[in-house]
Design a protein around this motif. Structure first.
Motif, PDB file in Angstrom:
ATOM      1  N   GLY A  31       0.783  -1.232   0.000  1.00  0.00           N
ATOM      2  CA  GLY A  31       0.000   0.000   0.000  1.00  0.00           C
ATOM      3  C   GLY A  31       0.810   1.275   0.000  1.00  0.00           C
ATOM      4  O   GLY A  31       0.248   2.366   0.102  1.00  0.00           O
ATOM      5  N   SER A  32       2.125   1.172  -0.176  1.00  0.00           N
ATOM      6  CA  SER A  32       2.969   2.365  -0.135  1.00  0.00           C
ATOM      7  C   SER A  32       2.927   3.161  -1.441  1.00  0.00           C
ATOM      8  O   SER A  32       3.287   4.336  -1.471  1.00  0.00           O
ATOM      9  N   GLY A  33       2.512   2.516  -2.533  1.00  0.00           N
ATOM     10  CA  GLY A  33       2.557   3.161  -3.837  1.00  0.00           C
ATOM     11  C   GLY A  33       3.782   2.791  -4.640  1.00  0.00           C
ATOM     12  O   GLY A  33       4.101   3.437  -5.639  1.00  0.00           O
ATOM     13  N   GLU A  56      -5.438   1.966   4.811  1.00  0.00           N
ATOM     14  CA  GLU A  56      -6.580   2.556   4.115  1.00  0.00           C
ATOM     15  C   GLU A  56      -6.530   2.260   2.626  1.00  0.00           C
ATOM     16  O   GLU A  56      -7.543   1.921   2.006  1.00  0.00           O
ATOM     17  N   ARG A  57      -5.357   2.363   2.029  1.00  0.00           N
ATOM     18  CA  ARG A  57      -5.228   2.116   0.591  1.00  0.00           C
ATOM     19  C   ARG A  57      -5.538   0.668   0.231  1.00  0.00           C
ATOM     20  O   ARG A  57      -6.232   0.389  -0.754  1.00  0.00           O
ATOM     21  N   VAL A  58      -5.010  -0.265   1.007  1.00  0.00           N
ATOM     22  CA  VAL A  58      -5.214  -1.678   0.680  1.00  0.00           C
ATOM     23  C   VAL A  58      -6.663  -2.076   0.908  1.00  0.00           C
ATOM     24  O   VAL A  58      -7.245  -2.819   0.097  1.00  0.00           O
ATOM     25  N   VAL A  59      -7.272  -1.579   1.960  1.00  0.00           N
ATOM     26  CA  VAL A  59      -8.688  -1.867   2.202  1.00  0.00           C
ATOM     27  C   VAL A  59      -9.531  -1.350   1.033  1.00  0.00           C
ATOM     28  O   VAL A  59     -10.440  -2.037   0.542  1.00  0.00           O
ATOM     29  N   ARG A  60      -9.212  -0.146   0.562  1.00  0.00           N
ATOM     30  CA  ARG A  60      -9.991   0.469  -0.517  1.00  0.00           C
ATOM     31  C   ARG A  60      -9.848  -0.294  -1.831  1.00  0.00           C
ATOM     32  O   ARG A  60     -10.822  -0.492  -2.555  1.00  0.00           O
ATOM     33  N   ARG A  61      -8.628  -0.768  -2.124  1.00  0.00           N
ATOM     34  CA  ARG A  61      -8.422  -1.394  -3.431  1.00  0.00           C
ATOM     35  C   ARG A  61      -8.737  -2.881  -3.440  1.00  0.00           C
ATOM     36  O   ARG A  61      -9.055  -3.444  -4.495  1.00  0.00           O
TER      37      ARG A  61
END
Length: 219
Positions: free
Chosen positions: A24-26, A152-157
């Protein structure tokens, strides 16, 4: 960011970069930006997925070690089942890595050999945990963000629960460990825009490789 100024001399330009960052870091976004600037990307996670896809070269050894039930009905490694096995048995991770890592390394080197004069970026999620990869590359580039942003990013994607993401983060190197091995750190926190991310990638590329061409426009 602690950049080297070495890029000005063509004879001393960096030829290989180890790119890493937590889930999730990008990191994948930064890899695409580096590819747009001319880098040959060697994605070790993609190699691992190919090795464990239906008919993948690693599957027979994995099935012998962990049992046929670890292979899904589609003929690929059941990644959820494997992840659960690793969480329940720390030794399972070591055994899986003993199978996969030599195969990943061999394929990564084969892909790197095809780069010719292009700089090679080895995209390695677990680079901080591996002295072999750190010894292999000229520079280490870390993409960093706070853990709540990762979650948050991993949950969203992906639709994972926050707890599942946190368990994965706990299995990876800490932010401090990754930053400790970095020759440069790219900040990709919640407030970082794509333009700011591009600017940081440009700075690294110019310092380590040379002039950066305009980034490929995104549709």
């Amino acid at each position: 960011m602690g950049l080297s100024a070495e890029g000005a001399n063509p004879a001393s330009r960096v030829r290989s970069i180890g790119l890493t960052g937590g889930i999730g870091s990008g990191k994948s976004t930064v890899a695409r930006m580096l590819a747009a600037r001319g880098a040959q990307i060697v994605d070790t996670d993609a190699i691992a997925r190919a090795l464990t896809a239906p008919g993948g070269a690693a599957l027979p050894a994995i099935a012998r070690d962990f049992g046929d039930e670890i292979v899904g009905a589609d003929g690929a490694l059941d990644r959820d089942a494997m992840r659960a096995r690793i969480f329940a048995d720390p030794d399972a991770k070591r055994r899986l890595e003993a199978i996969l890592h030599p195969m990943i390394a061999a394929e990564a080197e084969a892909q790197a050999a095809r780069a010719r004069s292009r700089p090679v970026v080895f995209d390695v999620p677990l680079l901080a945990e591996s002295t072999r990869w750190r010894d292999r590359v000229d520079r280490v580039l870390v993409v960093d963000c706070p853990e709540p942003v990762q979650v948050e990013r991993v949950v969203r994607r992906s639709g994972w629960t926050p707890q599942a993401v946190e368990r994965v983060i706990a299995q990876q190197a800490t932010r401090e460990a990754r930053r400790a091995i970095a020759d440069a750190v790219i900040d990709n926190g919640a407030a970082t825009t794509l333009a700011q991310l591009e600017s940081q990638v440009d700075a690294v590329w110019r310092a380590w490789v040379g002039d950066a061409p305009a980034a490929t426009p995104r549709s």
